[in-house]
Design a protein around this motif. Structure first.
Motif, PDB file in Angstrom:
ATOM      1  N   PHE A  58       0.856  -1.191   0.000  1.00 16.97           N
ATOM      2  CA  PHE A  58       0.000   0.000   0.000  1.00 16.97           C
ATOM      3  C   PHE A  58       0.886   1.233   0.000  1.00 16.97           C
ATOM      4  CE2 PHE A  58       0.225  -1.842   4.332  1.00 16.97           C
ATOM      5  CZ  PHE A  58       1.021  -0.902   4.934  1.00 16.97           C
ATOM      6  N   THR A  59       0.289   2.407  -0.280  1.00 16.48           N
ATOM      7  CA  THR A  59       1.088   3.626  -0.140  1.00 16.48           C
ATOM      8  C   THR A  59       0.828   4.207   1.239  1.00 16.48           C
ATOM      9  OG1 THR A  59      -0.668   4.553  -1.472  1.00 16.48           O
ATOM     10  CG2 THR A  59       1.541   4.556  -2.431  1.00 16.48           C
ATOM     11  N   LEU A  60       1.842   4.796   1.806  1.00 16.18           N
ATOM     12  CA  LEU A  60       1.686   5.417   3.120  1.00 16.18           C
ATOM     13  C   LEU A  60       0.741   6.613   3.006  1.00 16.18           C
ATOM     14  CD1 LEU A  60       5.387   5.452   4.375  1.00 16.18           C
ATOM     15  CD2 LEU A  60       3.614   3.772   4.879  1.00 16.18           C
ATOM     16  N   THR A  61      -0.025   6.829   4.047  1.00 17.75           N
ATOM     17  CA  THR A  61      -0.872   8.016   4.063  1.00 17.75           C
ATOM     18  C   THR A  61       0.030   9.244   4.182  1.00 17.75           C
ATOM     19  OG1 THR A  61      -1.043   8.050   6.475  1.00 17.75           O
ATOM     20  CG2 THR A  61      -2.702   6.776   5.290  1.00 17.75           C
TER      21      THR A  61
ATOM     22  N   GLN B 194       1.517   9.491   7.561  1.00 11.70           N
ATOM     23  CA  GLN B 194       2.594   8.512   7.763  1.00 11.70           C
ATOM     24  C   GLN B 194       3.873   8.997   7.087  1.00 11.70           C
ATOM     25  OE1 GLN B 194       0.461   5.087   6.174  1.00 11.70           O
ATOM     26  NE2 GLN B 194       0.795   3.957   8.084  1.00 11.70           N
TER      27      GLN B 194
ATOM     28  N   VAL C 137      -5.518   4.091  17.043  1.00 12.39           N
ATOM     29  CA  VAL C 137      -5.432   2.662  16.811  1.00 12.39           C
ATOM     30  C   VAL C 137      -5.659   2.407  15.322  1.00 12.39           C
ATOM     31  CG1 VAL C 137      -6.627   0.515  17.265  1.00 12.39           C
ATOM     32  CG2 VAL C 137      -6.344   2.195  19.095  1.00 12.39           C
ATOM     33  N   GLY C 138      -4.765   1.652  14.705  1.00 13.31           N
ATOM     34  CA  GLY C 138      -4.963   1.300  13.305  1.00 13.31           C
ATOM     35  C   GLY C 138      -4.485   2.362  12.323  1.00 13.31           C
ATOM     36  N   SER C 139      -3.854   3.419  12.821  1.00 13.43           N
ATOM     37  CA  SER C 139      -3.415   4.477  11.915  1.00 13.43           C
ATOM     38  C   SER C 139      -2.116   4.108  11.208  1.00 13.43           C
ATOM     39  CB  SER C 139      -3.258   5.799  12.671  1.00 13.43           C
ATOM     40  OG  SER C 139      -2.288   5.673  13.685  1.00 13.43           O
ATOM     41  N   GLY C 140      -1.528   2.993  11.615  1.00 14.82           N
ATOM     42  CA  GLY C 140      -0.343   2.520  10.916  1.00 14.82           C
ATOM     43  C   GLY C 140       0.962   3.074  11.470  1.00 14.82           C
TER      44      GLY C 140
ATOM     45  N   THR D 252       2.987   1.180  13.309  1.00 12.58           N
ATOM     46  CA  THR D 252       3.993   0.126  13.305  1.00 12.58           C
ATOM     47  C   THR D 252       4.847   0.146  12.036  1.00 12.58           C
ATOM     48  OG1 THR D 252       2.380  -1.141  14.548  1.00 12.58           O
ATOM     49  CG2 THR D 252       4.336  -2.313  13.809  1.00 12.58           C
ATOM     50  N   VAL D 253       4.196   0.376  10.911  1.00 14.58           N
ATOM     51  CA  VAL D 253       4.959   0.347   9.665  1.00 14.58           C
ATOM     52  C   VAL D 253       5.951   1.512   9.621  1.00 14.58           C
ATOM     53  CG1 VAL D 253       3.249   1.603   8.281  1.00 14.58           C
ATOM     54  CG2 VAL D 253       4.777   0.022   7.172  1.00 14.58           C
TER      55      VAL D 253
ATOM     56  N   PRO E 238      -5.727   4.892   7.363  1.00 14.59           N
ATOM     57  CA  PRO E 238      -5.603   4.442   5.979  1.00 14.59           C
ATOM     58  C   PRO E 238      -6.989   4.315   5.344  1.00 14.59           C
ATOM     59  CG  PRO E 238      -4.265   3.063   7.414  1.00 14.59           C
ATOM     60  CD  PRO E 238      -5.057   3.976   8.293  1.00 14.59           C
TER      61      PRO E 238
ATOM     62  N   ARG F 170     -11.074   1.893   5.515  1.00 15.22           N
ATOM     63  CA  ARG F 170     -11.586   1.462   6.814  1.00 15.22           C
ATOM     64  C   ARG F 170     -13.087   1.678   6.833  1.00 15.22           C
ATOM     65  NH1 ARG F 170      -6.765   1.203   9.902  1.00 15.22           N
ATOM     66  NH2 ARG F 170      -5.675  -0.160   8.494  1.00 15.22           N
TER      67      ARG F 170
ATOM     68  N   ASP G   1      -4.322  -7.247  16.379  1.00 16.57           N
ATOM     69  CA  ASP G   1      -4.727  -6.871  15.030  1.00 16.57           C
ATOM     70  C   ASP G   1      -5.268  -8.074  14.271  1.00 16.57           C
ATOM     71  OD1 ASP G   1      -5.098  -5.506  12.705  1.00 16.57           O
ATOM     72  OD2 ASP G   1      -2.978  -5.450  12.147  1.00 16.57           O
TER      73      ASP G   1
ATOM     74  N   ARG H 101     -10.910  -3.004  11.806  1.00 11.92           N
ATOM     75  CA  ARG H 101      -9.539  -2.720  11.367  1.00 11.92           C
ATOM     76  C   ARG H 101      -9.305  -3.092   9.912  1.00 11.92           C
ATOM     77  NH1 ARG H 101      -5.991  -1.761  15.560  1.00 11.92           N
ATOM     78  NH2 ARG H 101      -4.199  -2.546  14.427  1.00 11.92           N
TER      79      ARG H 101
END
Ligand code: ADP
Ligand code: MG
Length: 731
Positions: free
Chosen positions: A282-285, A288, A313-316, A318-319, A467, A470, A588, A617
């Motif tokens: 995917f592309t980063l928002t 991000q 939560v879930g906004s990404g 970790t990546v 992202p 959702r 997750d 999610r």
């Protein structure tokens, strides 16, 4: 605790003098146990919670249940009678504010009936409980006004003096059932009488500019005011002082961090990070990308990064963190990812391995290190860490252990920061040969003032957008108090989700009946909270869920069992997990769509928000049912309603601030011990905190070592010392 215990000392008494050298060992130990105070300065900063008046009765109807309270009341009746079933006597005393009645009971202490007389007034302390509709004080203690009281000044006979005596504010301290408010007051009076001149941590110009009292005078007036305006002025001074010292400490920490040397980490062209980016599905928002850019700038510096990334939560997050780890790996360095639970650490390992893909994973060798690894595996993991083979090491606080040595630790990532204290972040930082870069991730949105207060040593980035794709989450409150029948509907609703091929969570405050998961708040007399064991058994029998595979997940399972349950759930082999809050953070599973929280009022706002974040999610819409028996218009119910009303974490963080006490907001790891805030309220003192920060920054710019204000330097050290002590008492 009496004056006779006081010990004569020749050395001058200062804020740093040990309490025991001034007031006697027993008293010092009792106070230390009750409030964590060690020194004269500690106890002088144990400020009154409020002020009562001898002539004004406290309103009984407003007293909180199940808390230690201290009130001014009048004795209505005193009744002594023999016990029915056993030998001995009962003394029952009723006290009143003129409307409500509280009863106090003692067994086999007949002498109290002589000491306590109807019409007498005094301070009464204890825990307010509701016994079959009647309010009572349990473990009551008291101090009568006027005759009969040991060191309480008697009511003067002359009319004007008597009026003063009646109206003078009487300090009421936070107390425990072992140390009463008036015992604190007595000891503080001794300190005030014996302490030498108190040096001022506020530079004189600033003190003049803001019209603040000298420190010593402020201590005197907050503890022994003669009028209301006395304690108000004192409180204003001490509140500003608190903000100023705190901000100076944070500014100092930042300066120190800036002077440290760290290794710059720049990705290699055609290296690991580039390969990772190329394979990203995917592309980063935009958010991000922005945060990723800030991080790459930070870690390319010669001083360590100290950055907090907050995002829903879930906004990404970790990546984004993973990309930083790859940049570090490009320079040959290692990264450590600290997760709050074994479940989460295990999940991070799997999802990181998955997003790296087999090729990158084989060169980065992501490695799990938790307390519960079998010995052989642990040894293997440690070896990979010390040899530098493992470029990504994921673990729980076991990562902080002495045996864990890194070859070249370049980056520390702390996930779900609110579970960790500053000290743990610090312990991990120590593991680098040179100070590593530090990235802190949190899904609990942090209001600006809290960020400034608690994380003032960090730079803050925000990922606000989620992202695309959702599906959103619908939240409903299920009010059992008004609609007891709706509970059946909850389970059919869950069954409907399962029928669509989706999965669900059912969260309970307790593991077993009567046994509670850590962190849940309980009232032993209230109805037992929903427990995993009971609910699991009920659901397995529920015809609506007859074909569902339902399994437990809670903190008392071994980490292997927990891990197995999580994996099976992630793989779709379990339909419903009945769990405690172990699933609160980070879990997750995109196919999970239903979140049922039982006794939702027993959880805090941010906890509920976190729990809800476990669903919705992936590509399926989420459904969150907050089941509560709390009555409408109680604070407990309001919290639940607030969560249902919005998905905006920042808004909830603000609500949380307003509904809960500071300590709860900041999480015990940050607010615990004596380093917590006293007079400052992050919900309301934002401007003051901001001003104090400005002053602290300007001062540190001109005088980085605070040479011109030695008392401030000492106060800053004392503050840092407090934080250290708090962390020591925790471990
Ligand atoms: P957080 O840690 O912030 O709660 P995660 O990093 O776990 O969120 O991300 C949640 C999910 O969203 C993961 O499955 C991740 O792969 C995915 N994801 C992350 N960023 C994006 C993006 N820009 N577009 C689509 N999916 C994304
Ligand atoms: Mg996460």
């Amino acid at each position: 605790m009496t004056d006779s215990e006081a010990v004569e000392t020749l050395a001058p008494v200062t804020l740093d003098s040990k309490l025991a050298t001034v007031v006697g060992g027993k008293t010092a130990v009792a106070l230390g146990k009750a409030f964590g105070v060690l020194t004269v300065g500690d106890l002088l900063s144990h400020y009154p919670r409020r002020y009562a008046r001898r002539g004004e009765l406290s309103s009984i109807s407003l007293l909180p249940l199940d808390e230690n309270v201290t009130i001014v009341a009048e004795i209505r009746s005193v009744d002594e009678r023999p016990m029915k079933a056993r030998k001995g006597s009962i003394v029952e005393v009723k006290i009143s504010d003129g409307r409500g009645i509280l009863s106090l009971t003692w067994f086999n202490q007949a002498w109290r009936a002589k000491q306590l007389q109807p019409g007498m007034r005094g301070m009464f302390a204890g825990k307010v409980t509701d016994y079959r509709g009647h309010l009572q004080l349990t473990h009551p203690t008291y101090k009568l006004f006027g005759p009969g009281a040991d060191d309480e000044p008697e009511m003067p006979t002359d009319a004007a003096a008597a009026k003063l005596w009646i109206e003078q504010p009487v300090a009421i301290y936070p107390a425990t059932n072992t140390v009463a408010s008036w015992q604190v007051a007595q000891t503080i009076a001794i300190l005030l009488d014996s302490v030498g001149p108190v040096p001022d941590p506020i530079p004189p110009e600033l003190r003049g500019e803001r019209g603040l009292l000298p420190q010593g005078r402020a201590f005197e007036l907050i503890h022994r005011p003669e009028t209301d305006s006395d304690w108000r002025r004192a409180r204003d001074t001490l509140r500003f002082t608190e903000a100023f010292v705190l901000q100076s400490a944070l500014v100092q920490q930042r300066l120190t961090a800036r002077q440290q040397q760290s290794t710059p980490r720049l990705p290699t062209p055609g290296g690991l990070l580039e390969r990772f980016d190329a394979g990203l599905p995917f592309t980063l928002t935009a958010d991000q990308q922005g945060v990723a850019a800030e991080i790459s700038t930070d870690i390319a510096q010669t001083h360590p990064m100290n950055r907090l990334v907050q995002g829903e939560v879930g906004s990404g997050k970790t990546v984004v963190a993973l990309r930083a780890m790859l940049a570090v790996a490009d320079t040959g360095g290692q990264s450590a990812l600290l997760a709050p639970t074994e479940v989460l650490a295990g999940q991070h390992l799997r999802s990181i391995a998955r997003s790296l893909g087999p090729e990158l994973a084989s060169s980065l060798m992501p490695t799990l290190l938790t307390g519960q690894l079998p010995v052989a595996e642990r040894r293997k993991a440690l070896l990979r860490v010390v040899s530098g083979q493992a470029k990504i090491v994921i673990g729980t606080h076991a990562l902080l252990g002495d045996k864990v040595t890194f070859f070249d630790l370049g980056l520390v990532v702390v996930d779900e920061q609110h579970r960790f204290g500053v000290d743990q972040r610090e312990a991990l930082r120590q593991k680098g040969a040179v100070p590593p870069h530090v990235l802190v991730l949190t899904a609990t949105p942090i209001p600006r003032t809290v960020a400034m207060t608690v994380f003032g040593d960090l730079d803050v980035s925000t990922i606000a957008e989620l992202p695309e794709g959702r599906q959103g989450i619908e939240t409903f409150v299920v009010p059992l108090f008004e609609k007891p029948g709706w509970v059946t509907r909850v389970w059919t609703r869950l069954a409907e989700e399962l029928a669509l091929g989706r999965q669900g969570f059912v969260v309970c405050p307790a593991i077993a009946p009567k046994q509670l998961e850590e962190g849940a708040e309980v009232d032993p007399e209230a109805a037992a909270p929903a427990s995993v064991e009971t609910v699991l058994a009920d659901l397995r029998r529920n015809p609506a869920l007859a074909s569902a595979r339902i399994e437990p997940l809670h903190g008392r399972m071994t980490s292997e069992e927990k891990d197995q349950a999580m994996r099976a759930f992630a793989a779709g082999k379990i339909d419903v997990l009945v769990a405690t809050t172990v699933i609160e953070v980070g879990v997750d599973v995109p196919n999970a769509s239903a979140m049922v929280v039982l006794d939702a009022d027993r959880f805090g706002v941010s906890q509920l928000h976190q729990l809800r974040g476990r669903v919705g999610r992936g590509g399926v819409p989420g459904l969150c049912l907050l089941v509560t028996s709390a009555e409408a218009e109680t604070i407990a119910r309001e919290r639940v309603e607030a969560v249902a009303a919005t998905l905006d974490g920042f808004e909830l963080a603000q609500v949380d601030l307003e509904l809960r006490r500071e300590g709860d907001v900041l999480g015990s790891s940050q607010s615990g011990g004596r380093s917590s805030l006293r007079l400052l309220r992050v919900a309301t003192d934002g401007d003051l905190i901001g001003e104090a920060r400005g002053h602290a920054q300007r001062l540190s710019e001109h005088d980085p070592h605070l040479d011109t204000v030695p008392a401030l330097r000492e106060a800053v050290l004392r503050r840092l010392d407090d934080a250290e002590r708090a962390s020591l008492t925790k471990s």
